[in-house]
Write a protein that holds these residues in place. Structure first.
Motif, PDB file in Angstrom:
ATOM      1  N   CYS A 159       0.836  -1.199   0.000  1.00 17.01           N
ATOM      2  CA  CYS A 159       0.000   0.000   0.000  1.00 17.01           C
ATOM      3  C   CYS A 159       0.869   1.247   0.000  1.00 17.01           C
ATOM      4  O   CYS A 159       2.001   1.237   0.496  1.00 17.01           O
ATOM      5  CB  CYS A 159      -0.915   0.021   1.231  1.00 17.01           C
ATOM      6  SG  CYS A 159      -2.186  -1.251   1.217  1.00 17.01           S
ATOM      7  N   GLY A 160       0.335   2.299  -0.539  1.00 15.72           N
ATOM      8  CA  GLY A 160       1.035   3.578  -0.574  1.00 15.72           C
ATOM      9  C   GLY A 160       0.288   4.535  -1.471  1.00 15.72           C
ATOM     10  O   GLY A 160      -0.567   4.135  -2.265  1.00 15.72           O
ATOM     11  N   GLU A 161       0.607   5.805  -1.332  1.00 15.02           N
ATOM     12  CA  GLU A 161      -0.031   6.805  -2.169  1.00 15.02           C
ATOM     13  C   GLU A 161       0.433   6.650  -3.619  1.00 15.02           C
ATOM     14  O   GLU A 161       1.415   5.978  -3.905  1.00 15.02           O
ATOM     15  CB  GLU A 161       0.311   8.211  -1.671  1.00 15.02           C
ATOM     16  CG  GLU A 161      -0.219   8.525  -0.284  1.00 15.02           C
ATOM     17  CD  GLU A 161       0.010   9.972   0.095  1.00 15.02           C
ATOM     18  OE1 GLU A 161      -0.806  10.814  -0.303  1.00 15.02           O
ATOM     19  OE2 GLU A 161       1.000  10.257   0.792  1.00 15.02           O
ATOM     20  N   ASN A 162      -0.311   7.294  -4.546  1.00 12.43           N
ATOM     21  CA  ASN A 162       0.143   7.325  -5.931  1.00 12.43           C
ATOM     22  C   ASN A 162       1.520   7.963  -5.993  1.00 12.43           C
ATOM     23  O   ASN A 162       1.773   8.988  -5.362  1.00 12.43           O
ATOM     24  CB  ASN A 162      -0.837   8.116  -6.796  1.00 12.43           C
ATOM     25  CG  ASN A 162      -2.095   7.342  -7.105  1.00 12.43           C
ATOM     26  OD1 ASN A 162      -3.121   7.564  -6.481  1.00 12.43           O
ATOM     27  ND2 ASN A 162      -2.028   6.416  -8.031  1.00 12.43           N
ATOM     28  N   GLY A 163       2.413   7.349  -6.735  1.00 11.13           N
ATOM     29  CA  GLY A 163       3.766   7.880  -6.853  1.00 11.13           C
ATOM     30  C   GLY A 163       4.692   7.419  -5.751  1.00 11.13           C
ATOM     31  O   GLY A 163       5.864   7.827  -5.709  1.00 11.13           O
ATOM     32  N   ALA A 164       4.208   6.551  -4.843  1.00  9.56           N
ATOM     33  CA  ALA A 164       5.054   6.096  -3.736  1.00  9.56           C
ATOM     34  C   ALA A 164       6.119   5.113  -4.195  1.00  9.56           C
ATOM     35  O   ALA A 164       7.127   4.926  -3.516  1.00  9.56           O
ATOM     36  CB  ALA A 164       4.191   5.459  -2.644  1.00  9.56           C
ATOM     37  N   GLY A 165       5.893   4.455  -5.351  1.00  7.61           N
ATOM     38  CA  GLY A 165       6.872   3.522  -5.884  1.00  7.61           C
ATOM     39  C   GLY A 165       6.427   2.072  -5.894  1.00  7.61           C
ATOM     40  O   GLY A 165       7.233   1.177  -6.182  1.00  7.61           O
ATOM     41  N   GLY A 199      -1.616   8.459 -10.948  1.00  4.65           N
ATOM     42  CA  GLY A 199      -3.041   8.613 -11.241  1.00  4.65           C
ATOM     43  C   GLY A 199      -3.640   9.874 -10.644  1.00  4.65           C
ATOM     44  O   GLY A 199      -4.435  10.579 -11.288  1.00  4.65           O
ATOM     45  N   GLY A 200      -3.263  10.186  -9.404  1.00  6.92           N
ATOM     46  CA  GLY A 200      -3.803  11.376  -8.755  1.00  6.92           C
ATOM     47  C   GLY A 200      -3.381  12.645  -9.463  1.00  6.92           C
ATOM     48  O   GLY A 200      -4.183  13.578  -9.628  1.00  6.92           O
ATOM     49  N   ASN A 201      -2.131  12.703  -9.905  1.00  6.29           N
ATOM     50  CA  ASN A 201      -1.650  13.886 -10.613  1.00  6.29           C
ATOM     51  C   ASN A 201      -2.238  13.989 -12.013  1.00  6.29           C
ATOM     52  O   ASN A 201      -2.510  15.083 -12.503  1.00  6.29           O
ATOM     53  CB  ASN A 201      -0.123  13.878 -10.653  1.00  6.29           C
ATOM     54  CG  ASN A 201       0.479  14.185  -9.303  1.00  6.29           C
ATOM     55  OD1 ASN A 201       0.218  15.228  -8.713  1.00  6.29           O
ATOM     56  ND2 ASN A 201       1.271  13.262  -8.773  1.00  6.29           N
ATOM     57  N   GLN A 202      -2.461  12.849 -12.659  1.00  5.94           N
ATOM     58  CA  GLN A 202      -3.162  12.875 -13.950  1.00  5.94           C
ATOM     59  C   GLN A 202      -4.572  13.435 -13.779  1.00  5.94           C
ATOM     60  O   GLN A 202      -5.049  14.220 -14.612  1.00  5.94           O
ATOM     61  CB  GLN A 202      -3.227  11.473 -14.544  1.00  5.94           C
ATOM     62  CG  GLN A 202      -1.904  10.963 -15.086  1.00  5.94           C
ATOM     63  CD  GLN A 202      -2.027   9.579 -15.691  1.00  5.94           C
ATOM     64  OE1 GLN A 202      -3.106   8.987 -15.738  1.00  5.94           O
ATOM     65  NE2 GLN A 202      -0.908   9.033 -16.162  1.00  5.94           N
ATOM     66  N   GLN A 203      -5.231  13.051 -12.685  1.00  2.00           N
ATOM     67  CA  GLN A 203      -6.580  13.538 -12.453  1.00  2.00           C
ATOM     68  C   GLN A 203      -6.580  15.048 -12.230  1.00  2.00           C
ATOM     69  O   GLN A 203      -7.507  15.753 -12.664  1.00  2.00           O
ATOM     70  CB  GLN A 203      -7.197  12.822 -11.244  1.00  2.00           C
ATOM     71  CG  GLN A 203      -8.698  13.009 -11.109  1.00  2.00           C
ATOM     72  CD  GLN A 203      -9.472  12.334 -12.228  1.00  2.00           C
ATOM     73  OE1 GLN A 203      -8.946  11.561 -13.002  1.00  2.00           O
ATOM     74  NE2 GLN A 203     -10.746  12.650 -12.333  1.00  2.00           N
ATOM     75  N   GLY A 257      -9.120   4.815  -8.799  1.00  5.20           N
ATOM     76  CA  GLY A 257      -7.723   4.433  -8.928  1.00  5.20           C
ATOM     77  C   GLY A 257      -6.760   5.385  -8.255  1.00  5.20           C
ATOM     78  O   GLY A 257      -5.584   5.418  -8.594  1.00  5.20           O
ATOM     79  N   ILE A 258      -7.253   6.145  -7.267  1.00  6.69           N
ATOM     80  CA  ILE A 258      -6.423   7.144  -6.593  1.00  6.69           C
ATOM     81  C   ILE A 258      -6.358   6.795  -5.112  1.00  6.69           C
ATOM     82  O   ILE A 258      -7.357   6.386  -4.510  1.00  6.69           O
ATOM     83  CB  ILE A 258      -7.006   8.555  -6.788  1.00  6.69           C
ATOM     84  CG1 ILE A 258      -6.915   8.961  -8.267  1.00  6.69           C
ATOM     85  CG2 ILE A 258      -6.288   9.580  -5.932  1.00  6.69           C
ATOM     86  CD1 ILE A 258      -7.554  10.280  -8.573  1.00  6.69           C
ATOM     87  N   ASP A 259      -5.193   6.978  -4.504  1.00 12.56           N
ATOM     88  CA  ASP A 259      -5.033   6.631  -3.098  1.00 12.56           C
ATOM     89  C   ASP A 259      -5.697   7.660  -2.194  1.00 12.56           C
ATOM     90  O   ASP A 259      -6.110   8.740  -2.634  1.00 12.56           O
ATOM     91  CB  ASP A 259      -3.551   6.511  -2.749  1.00 12.56           C
ATOM     92  CG  ASP A 259      -2.836   7.835  -2.888  1.00 12.56           C
ATOM     93  OD1 ASP A 259      -2.995   8.696  -2.023  1.00 12.56           O
ATOM     94  OD2 ASP A 259      -2.122   8.014  -3.895  1.00 12.56           O
TER      95      ASP A 259
END
Length: 505
Positions: free
Chosen positions: A30-36, A404-408, A431-433
């Motif tokens: 688990c992790g936020e979008n972009g966490a790796g 995904g979050g930044n694309q949104q 699809g966003i954390d």
């Protein structure tokens, strides 16, 4: 995996990540979008070859250096990406053995192919004919085809990246049951998911990754691990409320849809939306709830320039006046904006940079004489990058490389640039954390506070309850209920969404 470090131009995606997975467990990441998270799994599966990162991988007690996906698959490690890698025009059986064909004397043995495919399909609970084309089955069944394909490669470690993101509740439950069955067979699974309720329900352990580093690994069997506990590890802080506070100031009615009926373009005569009527006021967030296939997206797309449907009837009023939205250009001209549920297919040009995507819907603002003013386009895009907290090194960064979050946020920026009066948001947090969701929620609230009218479509009832001032429910294309924020509960909404009763007064 020990000390895994992976860098891309301008950014370190992984910084000394450690991961340990036990045989026969379901291990969540688990992790936020972009966490790796996805980058880590691409390292493990050979998508990124061993000479492109630093650190060590050990599998079954032996050190591994994978130069390709084929190398990892030969060791029994198979990855299923969020974007399914199937050929729609080929049959299920052909997809299962693509690159691993069942042949004899240089010719494909179709009897063996279909027989073995049927056996693999039986193991995953897929009851289709092996000769059925993949394009004729739904996304949930396509996910099962991917898992059956992994089983054909004698998988020992199965990696699933957001396996239920595009699935309805029934298909998701079936997939989770299948993973439990594979665990009973001794197959190890690593699952990346933003659906924390599913993680808590199925995982044995969960590793949390934040900003490219391992934060902690939690044992769900021996510890009382809640969704909130996982969230605090993901975002580095406690979220006392998942929804930002808001004191709505609701003004005059800005949009009214009356007796709206839409027919399917694929099946002539089938009514997709039937006699639907709803309204939205300035400064108001109005929700649209419904199960899969209820007609929510079809309603939104048909209103926005008749992007979907045929034989459309009904009226749209803007500020009390009847308007026509026969094309997307007309809809935009009347102050409507539509943020699609499928940002990658319909909302963005992923090979273009952030600047071009932000300006796409409002390009005439930068071209008063027919020529685009590049400097002004760059300045406005840069303003949005800062104000929307879009995490990109530059507005010249390719949009497809963003999380995904930044694309949104880029999609929202594109439509905010057109200065709409009405924003139709279709699954804006799919699809966003949870951390990125909170940022999107804050943006939605700010838009309402600016006097925009917001129509919000979401499959997550807590999201509708946490954001909306009023909620309409749809069932089989009909609006079956309308409730205020004070009256709304999950039980009441589900009642309207499933019972198909006539709309209450």
């Amino acid at each position: 995996m020990s000390g895994i470090t992976k860098a891309f131009p301008g950014v370190v995606a992984l910084a000394g990540v450690d991961l340990s997975v036990r045989r026969g467990e379901i291990h969540a990441i688990c992790g936020e979008n972009g966490a790796g998270k996805s980058t880590l799994m691409k390292v493990l599966s050979g998508v990124y070859p061993h000479d492109s990162f630093s650190g060590q991988i050990e599998f079954d007690g032996e050190p591994c250096e994978f130069s390709s996906i084929r190398d990892s698959e030969n060791r029994g490690i198979v990855i299923i990406h969020q974007e399914l890698a199937l050929c729609p025009q080929l049959s299920i059986a052909e997809n299962l053995f693509l690159g691993n064909e069942r042949s004899r004397k240089g010719w494909i043995d179709w009897n063996r192919t279909n027989h073995e495919a049927a056996e693999l399909m039986r193991r995953v609970g897929l009851r289709e004919n092996p000769t059925t084309q993949v394009l004729d089955i739904g996304v949930g069944k396509q996910q099962l085809v991917e898992i059956a394909k992994a089983l054909s490669k004698e998988v020992k470690l199965l990696i699933l990246d957001e396996p239920t993101a595009a699935l309805n509740d029934e298909d998701s439950a079936h997939l989770l049951d299948l993973l439990r069955g594979l665990r009973a067979e001794g197959i190890t699974s690593v699952i990346i998911s933003h659906k924390l309720n599913e993680i808590v329900a199925i995982a044995d352990r969960v590793t949390i990754v934040r900003d490219g580093s391992t934060v902690e690994t939690l044992d769900l069997a021996s510890e009382q691990v809640s969704e909130d506990r996982i969230i605090s590890g993901m975002v580095g802080r406690d979220l006392s409320s998942r929804f930002p506070p808001r004191d709505p100031v609701i003004g005059a009615e800005v949009l009214r849809i009356e007796n709206w009926t839409v027919h399917s373009p694929a099946q002539r005569g089938r009514v997709v939306v039937s006699d639907a009527s709803l309204s939205v006021r300035r400064g108001e967030i109005v929700g649209l709830a419904g199960l899969m296939g209820a007609g929510r997206t079809e309603l939104a797309m048909s209103v926005f320039g008749r992007s979907y449907g045929v034989d459309i009837s009904g009226r749209i009023r803007k500020d009390g006046e009847v308007i026509q939205t026969r094309t997307v250009r007309e809809a935009i001209g009347h102050g409507l904006a539509y943020v699609t549920e499928d940002r990658k297919r319909y909302g963005l040009n992923l090979i273009e940079d952030v600047k071009r995507n932000v300006s796409a819907a409002g390009l005439k603002k930068f071209a008063p004489r027919g020529w685009v003013n590049d400097n002004e386009e760059f300045r406005v895009a840069e303003d949005f990058r800062r104000s929307m907290a879009i995490r990109a090194p530059s507005v010249l960064t390719s949009t497809g490389t963003l999380s995904g979050g930044n694309q949104q946020k880029v999609v929202l920026s594109k439509w905010i640039l057109t200065d709409p009066d009405v924003l139709i948001l279709d699954e804006p947090t799919r699809g966003i954390d949870v951390g990125a969701k909170y940022e999107i929620y804050t943006i939605i609230n700010e838009l309402a506070d600016q006097g925009k009218a917001v129509l919000l479509i979401s499959s997550e009832l807590p999201e509708l309850l946490g954001l909306c001032d009023r909620i309409y429910a749809l069932s089989a294309g009909r609006i079956t209920g309308e409730v205020s924020r004070a009256e709304a509960t999950e039980e009441r909404l589900m009642h309207y969404m499933t019972r198909g009763q006539e709309r209450s007064a």
